[in-house]
Design an enzyme around this catalytic site. Structure first.
Site, PDB file in Angstrom:
ATOM      1  N   ARG A   1     -15.517  12.601  12.779  1.00  0.00           N
ATOM      2  CA  ARG A   1     -16.340  11.433  12.457  1.00  0.00           C
ATOM      3  C   ARG A   1     -17.009  10.810  13.666  1.00  0.00           C
ATOM      4  O   ARG A   1     -18.134  10.317  13.583  1.00  0.00           O
ATOM      5  CB  ARG A   1     -15.469  10.385  11.771  1.00  0.00           C
ATOM      6  CG  ARG A   1     -15.037  10.882  10.436  1.00  0.00           C
ATOM      7  CD  ARG A   1     -14.022  10.013   9.795  1.00  0.00           C
ATOM      8  NE  ARG A   1     -13.744  10.577   8.486  1.00  0.00           N
ATOM      9  CZ  ARG A   1     -12.851  10.101   7.647  1.00  0.00           C
ATOM     10  NH1 ARG A   1     -12.124   9.059   7.978  1.00  0.00           N
ATOM     11  NH2 ARG A   1     -12.671  10.666   6.476  1.00  0.00           N
TER      12      ARG A   1
ATOM     13  N   GLU B   1      -1.440   2.171   8.406  1.00  0.00           N
ATOM     14  CA  GLU B   1      -2.583   1.867   9.277  1.00  0.00           C
ATOM     15  C   GLU B   1      -2.312   0.743  10.267  1.00  0.00           C
ATOM     16  O   GLU B   1      -2.908   0.700  11.344  1.00  0.00           O
ATOM     17  CB  GLU B   1      -3.811   1.545   8.414  1.00  0.00           C
ATOM     18  CG  GLU B   1      -5.097   1.614   9.214  1.00  0.00           C
ATOM     19  CD  GLU B   1      -6.352   1.569   8.374  1.00  0.00           C
ATOM     20  OE1 GLU B   1      -6.286   1.872   7.164  1.00  0.00           O
ATOM     21  OE2 GLU B   1      -7.416   1.235   8.934  1.00  0.00           O
TER      22      GLU B   1
ATOM     23  N   GLY C   1       0.857  -1.182   0.000  1.00  0.00           N
ATOM     24  CA  GLY C   1       0.000   0.000   0.000  1.00  0.00           C
ATOM     25  C   GLY C   1       0.893   1.232   0.000  1.00  0.00           C
ATOM     26  O   GLY C   1       2.099   1.151  -0.277  1.00  0.00           O
TER      27      GLY C   1
ATOM     28  N   ALA D   1       2.060   3.031   2.453  1.00  0.00           N
ATOM     29  CA  ALA D   1       3.139   3.039   3.448  1.00  0.00           C
ATOM     30  C   ALA D   1       4.302   2.158   2.990  1.00  0.00           C
ATOM     31  O   ALA D   1       5.462   2.587   3.002  1.00  0.00           O
ATOM     32  CB  ALA D   1       2.608   2.561   4.798  1.00  0.00           C
ATOM     33  N   GLY D   2       3.999   0.943   2.561  1.00  0.00           N
ATOM     34  CA  GLY D   2       5.053   0.014   2.156  1.00  0.00           C
ATOM     35  C   GLY D   2       5.813   0.522   0.937  1.00  0.00           C
ATOM     36  O   GLY D   2       7.047   0.501   0.893  1.00  0.00           O
TER      37      GLY D   2
ATOM     38  N   LEU E   1     -18.041   3.084   1.238  1.00  0.00           N
ATOM     39  CA  LEU E   1     -17.887   4.471   1.683  1.00  0.00           C
ATOM     40  C   LEU E   1     -18.396   5.499   0.676  1.00  0.00           C
ATOM     41  O   LEU E   1     -18.161   5.386  -0.514  1.00  0.00           O
ATOM     42  CB  LEU E   1     -16.405   4.751   1.936  1.00  0.00           C
ATOM     43  CG  LEU E   1     -16.194   6.040   2.733  1.00  0.00           C
ATOM     44  CD1 LEU E   1     -16.591   5.827   4.178  1.00  0.00           C
ATOM     45  CD2 LEU E   1     -14.770   6.512   2.635  1.00  0.00           C
TER      46      LEU E   1
ATOM     47  N   HIS F   1     -14.365   1.757   9.786  1.00  0.00           N
ATOM     48  CA  HIS F   1     -13.595   2.391   8.722  1.00  0.00           C
ATOM     49  C   HIS F   1     -12.093   2.391   8.949  1.00  0.00           C
ATOM     50  O   HIS F   1     -11.316   2.133   8.042  1.00  0.00           O
ATOM     51  CB  HIS F   1     -14.090   3.832   8.591  1.00  0.00           C
ATOM     52  CG  HIS F   1     -13.435   4.595   7.495  1.00  0.00           C
ATOM     53  ND1 HIS F   1     -13.543   4.221   6.174  1.00  0.00           N
ATOM     54  CD2 HIS F   1     -12.678   5.722   7.510  1.00  0.00           C
ATOM     55  CE1 HIS F   1     -12.881   5.086   5.422  1.00  0.00           C
ATOM     56  NE2 HIS F   1     -12.322   5.997   6.210  1.00  0.00           N
TER      57      HIS F   1
ATOM     58  N   ARG G   1      -9.277   9.561  14.365  1.00  0.00           N
ATOM     59  CA  ARG G   1      -8.510  10.147  13.252  1.00  0.00           C
ATOM     60  C   ARG G   1      -9.337  11.191  12.520  1.00  0.00           C
ATOM     61  O   ARG G   1     -10.522  10.981  12.258  1.00  0.00           O
ATOM     62  CB  ARG G   1      -8.138   9.033  12.269  1.00  0.00           C
ATOM     63  CG  ARG G   1      -7.577   9.543  10.967  1.00  0.00           C
ATOM     64  CD  ARG G   1      -7.126   8.425  10.085  1.00  0.00           C
ATOM     65  NE  ARG G   1      -8.199   7.723   9.409  1.00  0.00           N
ATOM     66  CZ  ARG G   1      -8.716   8.080   8.229  1.00  0.00           C
ATOM     67  NH1 ARG G   1      -8.296   9.158   7.607  1.00  0.00           N
ATOM     68  NH2 ARG G   1      -9.665   7.336   7.681  1.00  0.00           N
TER      69      ARG G   1
ATOM     70  N   GLU H   1     -16.123  11.561   2.900  1.00  0.00           N
ATOM     71  CA  GLU H   1     -16.416  12.795   3.622  1.00  0.00           C
ATOM     72  C   GLU H   1     -16.245  14.009   2.695  1.00  0.00           C
ATOM     73  O   GLU H   1     -16.763  15.090   2.969  1.00  0.00           O
ATOM     74  CB  GLU H   1     -15.439  12.890   4.796  1.00  0.00           C
ATOM     75  CG  GLU H   1     -15.805  13.903   5.817  1.00  0.00           C
ATOM     76  CD  GLU H   1     -14.901  13.773   7.033  1.00  0.00           C
ATOM     77  OE1 GLU H   1     -14.730  12.659   7.546  1.00  0.00           O
ATOM     78  OE2 GLU H   1     -14.364  14.804   7.460  1.00  0.00           O
TER      79      GLU H   1
ATOM     80  N   PHE I   1     -12.690  19.273   5.291  1.00  0.00           N
ATOM     81  CA  PHE I   1     -12.919  17.942   5.851  1.00  0.00           C
ATOM     82  C   PHE I   1     -13.192  18.087   7.348  1.00  0.00           C
ATOM     83  O   PHE I   1     -12.765  19.064   7.964  1.00  0.00           O
ATOM     84  CB  PHE I   1     -11.690  17.050   5.619  1.00  0.00           C
ATOM     85  CG  PHE I   1     -11.941  15.941   4.638  1.00  0.00           C
ATOM     86  CD1 PHE I   1     -12.011  16.200   3.285  1.00  0.00           C
ATOM     87  CD2 PHE I   1     -12.105  14.629   5.067  1.00  0.00           C
ATOM     88  CE1 PHE I   1     -12.245  15.183   2.376  1.00  0.00           C
ATOM     89  CE2 PHE I   1     -12.339  13.603   4.165  1.00  0.00           C
ATOM     90  CZ  PHE I   1     -12.408  13.869   2.823  1.00  0.00           C
TER      91      PHE I   1
ATOM     92  N   HIS J   1     -17.018   5.511  10.275  1.00  0.00           N
ATOM     93  CA  HIS J   1     -17.222   6.649   9.373  1.00  0.00           C
ATOM     94  C   HIS J   1     -18.726   6.854   9.235  1.00  0.00           C
ATOM     95  O   HIS J   1     -19.461   5.893   9.024  1.00  0.00           O
ATOM     96  CB  HIS J   1     -16.592   6.310   8.020  1.00  0.00           C
ATOM     97  CG  HIS J   1     -16.483   7.457   7.082  1.00  0.00           C
ATOM     98  ND1 HIS J   1     -17.577   8.116   6.582  1.00  0.00           N
ATOM     99  CD2 HIS J   1     -15.405   8.074   6.541  1.00  0.00           C
ATOM    100  CE1 HIS J   1     -17.177   9.082   5.773  1.00  0.00           C
ATOM    101  NE2 HIS J   1     -15.855   9.081   5.739  1.00  0.00           N
TER     102      HIS J   1
ATOM    103  N   ASP K   1      -3.597  -8.959   9.401  1.00  0.00           N
ATOM    104  CA  ASP K   1      -2.604 -10.044   9.438  1.00  0.00           C
ATOM    105  C   ASP K   1      -1.313  -9.591  10.129  1.00  0.00           C
ATOM    106  O   ASP K   1      -0.717 -10.336  10.905  1.00  0.00           O
ATOM    107  CB  ASP K   1      -2.234 -10.503   8.021  1.00  0.00           C
ATOM    108  CG  ASP K   1      -3.429 -10.984   7.226  1.00  0.00           C
ATOM    109  OD1 ASP K   1      -4.481 -11.233   7.825  1.00  0.00           O
ATOM    110  OD2 ASP K   1      -3.290 -11.113   5.995  1.00  0.00           O
TER     111      ASP K   1
ATOM    112  N   GLN L   1     -12.478   3.483  14.347  1.00  0.00           N
ATOM    113  CA  GLN L   1     -13.274   4.592  13.818  1.00  0.00           C
ATOM    114  C   GLN L   1     -14.443   4.097  12.971  1.00  0.00           C
ATOM    115  O   GLN L   1     -14.271   3.257  12.084  1.00  0.00           O
ATOM    116  CB  GLN L   1     -12.394   5.474  12.939  1.00  0.00           C
ATOM    117  CG  GLN L   1     -13.175   6.604  12.285  1.00  0.00           C
ATOM    118  CD  GLN L   1     -12.262   7.675  11.742  1.00  0.00           C
ATOM    119  OE1 GLN L   1     -11.688   7.502  10.668  1.00  0.00           O
ATOM    120  NE2 GLN L   1     -12.106   8.749  12.463  1.00  0.00           N
TER     121      GLN L   1
END
Ligand SMILES: Cc1cc2nc3c(=O)[nH]c(=O)nc-3n(C[C@H](O)[C@H](O)[C@H](O)COP(=O)(O)OP(=O)(O)OC[C@H]3O[C@@H](n4cnc5c(N)ncnc54)[C@H](O)[C@@H]3O)c2cc1C
Length: 597
Positions: A291, A391, A12, A14-15, A257, A358, A402, A260, A132, A247, A226, A245
């Site tokens: 939220r 995450e 994703g 981050a990776g 979703l 969410h 968040r 927002e 937001f 949403h 995981d 969280q």
């Protein structure tokens, strides 16, 4: 056994951002990414509304309408962003990490822009920004309502440019840590069923969230926690798992979703009587309150009998006044989702919505540089060679709640920072083969035995039934509002489900492309970490951010201004301890105050 300098689990945002940074800072490093799905299908691609940064390109005018801000003297800055984030987090977020998030936000966006992210623009060419929830200024940078898709694909381009090896459709089975040193992972090639160990000097997790523990969720099928479970199983703690969280605007009965961004563009919420009910709950920020506030308001309306629909069990998101042109231009994806899944055209009809699970505020504890830490005798202790971001990690920038658009930011800022930390680790502590700790022989056998044992089960239980029951009961008993009897009941239900899990039977006993086996492995994770969510929620006798206890409706800073840590006890059950909130060297920049919107 496979060997790399760095193994990253998760492709994703981050990776991938982490991998690119390591390549830039330590060009000789041998880096590989393991992902259970093809990289561009990672969940980050589903993100819709935007990524936060106080660029100050847009401000509110006197009528609270977003308008372009002056380039010379912008209204927004990182300190205001930080205050909003600390307050949104209900003051339990770690302020050292939040400060980094907000200071590094603007350069991060410009860097992404230079990589080629096709952000939506203002007429003068600057990056467009929209409002937001919980943000005092419009600071969501967006690419229509496909922001995550744009980011993920741009980063994938970087991955290809830097020639980083990817093992797609490879399932990380377990983490190997001995003597507080991470040795690497065990992994199964989903296509062949072959199991291997991957030894590495540095192992990084960007394995995403765990919304799939709940029946109504916006999360992808792959968001099954995981990574966090693998960390928990080797004796590392999980932090603040009770903060999940919800949403406010999931499509009714589906959970898919509706960003927002829809409310940021001016969409509003109506109850069954046609009232804009947020006047009762957050008159200052209305639908753009955080939220947790909006989700509770929706339930309060439904419980008061003011829901919409035949059973008065949902509320409505009204976008009609925005007009077809704006909806097509700014919110094309969510308009399509409402049409496809509910047969409702938001141009002419309001859309039924309900809160949906969410985002996972809790996860694997890290410091602000992406190093995983455990707590030994009350002290944070680094696990050498193990890193996490995004995450699945808990640097605690989101605390108890968040703010929208802060998680794409977190994944990129902390993905990059973790990449820097790993590059320094490779060039320093782990240089010239030092740090490549031996992979213990039992690791491969343990992984092979686990899979063989699952494939050999001949019980009468169906794993899909167990998963459905877990998800439905988690949503009912550990959802937006919590109460002790239901949480206690839920612990009992999880216990029963875990026993039933021992009696499952798989229809597919083959090794090749056995997706049923993957489902079962994922279910074992859902069952394990859900217990941490519930145990943490039962213990935390206060209401803070997304954790709302009916019997303790107020925040209790005297007793509960602390992070929960869940360790796996000898009996396999979570043992809870606590650790203090982290501040910068000069203490808290922002002192706790009542959250009002
Ligand atoms: C519908 C939706 C919309 C959102 N919109 C926004 C938004 O507008 N703005 C915002 O800031 N945030 C948004 N979010 C949140 C945000 O998208 C996520 O928090 C973020 O993308 C997480 O990124 P990540 O890199 O941590 O994980 P992910 O993108 O979830 O990636 C996880 C990776 O881990 C891999 N993986 C997991 N387990 C294994 C395993 N066992 N073996 C191998 N690989 C594994 C997966 O294959 C995947 O590649 C949204 C979330 C949802 C659900």
């Amino acid at each position: 056994m496979i060997t790399h300098d760095v193994i990253i689990v998760g492709s994703g945002l981050a990776g991938m951002r982490c991998a690119v940074e390591i390549r830039r800072k330590a060009p000789q490093a041998d880096i590989a990414i393991v992902s259970k799905i093809y990289p561009t299908r990672s969940h980050s691609g589903a993100a819709q509304g935007g990524i936060a940064a106080p660029l100050g390109n847009v401000r509110y005018d006197e009528n609270q309408m977003p308008v372009p801000d002056s380039e010379e003297n912008p209204q927004d800055n990182w300190q205001i962003h930080m205050y909003d984030t600390v307050k949104g987090a209900d003051f339990i977020g770690d302020q050292d990490a939040i400060e980094i998030l907000c200071r590094e936000a603007a350069p991060t966006i410009y860097e992404l822009e230079h990589m080629g992210v096709p952000f939506s623009r203002l007429p003068d060419g600057r990056i467009a920004q929209r409002p937001f929830g919980g943000h005092a200024n419009p600071r969501a940078c967006y690419a229509a309502d496909r922001t995550g898709h744009a980011l993920l694909h741009t980063l994938y381009g970087e991955l290809v440019r830097y020639d980083i090896k990817v093992y797609p459709e490879s399932y990380m089975l377990g983490l190997v840590v001995e003597d507080n040193i991470c040795r690497g992972i065990t992994v199964m090639d989903i296509r062949t069923g072959q199991i291997e160990t991957i030894q590495a000097k540095a192992t990084m997790f960007g394995t995403g969230g765990y919304g799939r523990a709940f029946k109504i969720t916006s999360n992808a099928f792959s968001s099954t926690g995981d990574g966090i479970t693998a960390a928990y199983r080797v004796g590392l703690p999980l932090e603040d798992m009770e903060f999940v969280q919800f949403h406010p605007t999931g499509l009714f009965s589906h959970g898919i979703l509706l960003s927002e961004g829809a409310r940021g563009e001016g969409g509003y919420l109506l109850n069954g009587l046609g009232e804009r009910f947020m006047t009762r709950y957050a008159p200052g920020r209305m639908e753009l309150a955080p939220r947790d506030v909006v989700s509770r308001a929706i339930y309060a309306e439904i419980e008061a009998g003011r829901g919409a629909g035949p059973n008065a069990d949902y509320v409505l998101l009204d976008l009609r006044h925005l007009g077809k042109k704006k909806l097509d231009e700014r919110l094309p994806q969510i308009t399509e989702l409402a049409r496809d899944y509910l047969g409702i055209d938001p141009v002419t009809e309001p859309v039924p919505i309900q809160p949906t699970a969410h985002y996972s505020m809790g996860g694997i504890p890290t410091d602000a540089d992406g190093r995983v830490v455990t707590t030994i005798d009350g002290q944070d202790t680094v696990i050498v060679g193990f890193f996490a971001a995004g995450e699945c990690a808990c640097a605690s920038v989101h605390g108890a709640n968040r703010l929208g658009t802060n998680s794409l930011l977190e994944a990129t800022v902390f993905g990059r920072r973790t990449g820097q930390t790993i590059a320094n680790f490779l060039l320093g502590e782990a240089r010239d083969g030092r740090g490549l700790a031996p992979m213990p022989a039992y690791a491969l056998k343990q992984a092979e035995d686990e899979v063989a044992e699952l494939l050999s089960r001949r019980g009468s239980e169906n794993h899909a039934d167990i998963r459905k029951e877990l998800q439905a009961t988690m949503f009912g008993n550990a959802g937006v509002f919590r109460q002790p009897d239901k949480l206690t009941q839920q612990l009992g239900i999880i216990n029963d489900l875990r026993e039933r899990f021992q009696r499952i039977s798989l229809d597919d006993r083959g090794r090749k492309y056995n997706t049923e086996l993957v489902d079962v492995l994922e279910l074992s994770h859902l069952l394990e970490f859900s217990e941490c969510i519930v145990a943490g929620a039962l213990a935390r006798e206060e209401s803070r951010g997304a954790h709302a206890r009916r019997d303790f409706p107020k925040r209790d800073d005297a007793k509960w201004m602390k992070h929960t840590l869940a360790f796996r006890g000898a009996d396999g059950r979570p043992q809870l301890t606590y650790k203090p909130v982290r501040y910068g060297p000069e203490g808290p920049r922002f002192q706790p105050e009542e959250r009002k919107y």
